[in-house]
Write a protein that holds these residues in place. Structure first.
Motif, PDB file in Angstrom:
ATOM      1  N   SER A   1       3.007  -1.322   4.308  1.00 38.36           N
ATOM      2  CA  SER A   1       2.790   0.088   3.980  1.00 38.36           C
ATOM      3  C   SER A   1       3.915   0.878   4.638  1.00 38.36           C
ATOM      4  CB  SER A   1       1.421   0.568   4.487  1.00 38.36           C
ATOM      5  OG  SER A   1       1.167   1.897   4.081  1.00 38.36           O
TER       6      SER A   1
ATOM      7  N   VAL B   1       0.850  -1.194   0.000  1.00 38.85           N
ATOM      8  CA  VAL B   1       0.000   0.000   0.000  1.00 38.85           C
ATOM      9  C   VAL B   1       0.885   1.243   0.000  1.00 38.85           C
ATOM     10  CG1 VAL B   1      -1.800   1.269   1.223  1.00 38.85           C
ATOM     11  CG2 VAL B   1      -1.807  -1.233   1.242  1.00 38.85           C
TER      12      VAL B   1
ATOM     13  N   ALA C   1      -5.149   4.119   0.141  1.00 40.00           N
ATOM     14  CA  ALA C   1      -5.079   3.275   1.331  1.00 40.00           C
ATOM     15  C   ALA C   1      -6.407   3.208   2.060  1.00 40.00           C
ATOM     16  CB  ALA C   1      -3.995   3.806   2.273  1.00 40.00           C
TER      17      ALA C   1
ATOM     18  N   ILE D   1       3.688  -1.962   8.957  1.00 40.60           N
ATOM     19  CA  ILE D   1       3.377  -0.550   8.723  1.00 40.60           C
ATOM     20  C   ILE D   1       4.413   0.299   9.443  1.00 40.60           C
ATOM     21  CG2 ILE D   1       1.659   1.282   8.974  1.00 40.60           C
ATOM     22  CD1 ILE D   1      -0.489  -0.869   9.120  1.00 40.60           C
TER      23      ILE D   1
ATOM     24  N   SER E   1      -7.483   3.923   6.705  1.00 40.24           N
ATOM     25  CA  SER E   1      -6.490   3.111   6.003  1.00 40.24           C
ATOM     26  C   SER E   1      -6.147   1.853   6.791  1.00 40.24           C
ATOM     27  CB  SER E   1      -5.218   3.929   5.756  1.00 40.24           C
ATOM     28  OG  SER E   1      -5.495   5.071   4.962  1.00 40.24           O
TER      29      SER E   1
END
Length: 199
Positions: free
Chosen positions: A76, A16, A61, A107, A91
């Motif tokens: 991401s 993402v 996202a 993330i 997101s």
């Protein structure tokens, strides 16, 4: 990417905010089935040209156009800091939705208490004052997060964080990191391995 070690080659990975495919080379080299989304058409065009073995599409996202539980892993990196609070929450919920149960999600969040980030904030403050005095347009700003703030965001949007890593640590602050790039990379790896809690 070390958090993806041990996953089978058939793993379906969603990147993402993939940009021009920064992480695609490594993901594809491991045999992963990679899909990347990014809001910028220009970035998607580059990624498609460089990595034809992966799939890419313009996307956001906060509104991922994929069915529930359709990926084994979601990454991401370098995205959350550019989103407002509401979009971050949306997101995270979307990434949780498209991730299969017991899947892996990676993330990144810029760490607020990093010493070099504190230095950078002072520099940006001085530059912002100069811009205001001279009426110069400001550039793109990005957010930074404490560990509790990031943890609250994860828990509030369906995730149960299992592991925290610090990466891209800096011992040479801006602009000195540009003068000693190799030393900066070496020091970064050393610091991350021995003292992540202080970064």
């Amino acid at each position: 990417m070390e958090l993806l070690h041990g996953l089978p080659a058939v793993t379906r990975v969603l990147d993402v905010g993939c940009g021009p495919g920064v992480f695609t080379r490594e993901l594809v080299s491991r045999g992963f089935d990679v899909t990347g989304v990014d809001p910028a058409q220009a970035m998607i065009d580059i990624a498609k040209r460089e990595y034809p073995q992966a799939r890419f599409a313009v996307g956001y996202a906060e509104s991922l156009d994929f069915p529930d539980e359709s990926f084994d892993a979601v990454i991401s990196i370098g995205v959350m800091e550019y989103l407002d609070a509401q979009t971050i929450a949306l997101s995270l919920r979307e990434m949780h939705r498209v991730l299969r149960p017991n899947g892996v999600c990676i993330i990144s969040f810029p760490y607020f208490w990093s010493a070099c980030r504190a230095w950078d904030r002072m520099l940006k403050g001085a530059l912002a004052l100069r811009r205001a005095i001279k009426n110069i347009p400001t550039g793109v700003s990005h957010k930074e997060f404490t560990v509790p703030e990031a943890a609250r965001l994860f828990h509030a949007n369906g995730f149960a964080p299992e592991r925290r890593l610090f990466y891209n640590a800096k011992i040479f602050c801006t602009p000195f990191d540009r003068f000693f790039p190799r030393a900066s990379v070496f020091a970064s790896g050393l610091i991350e391995s021995v003292a992540p809690a202080f970064l």
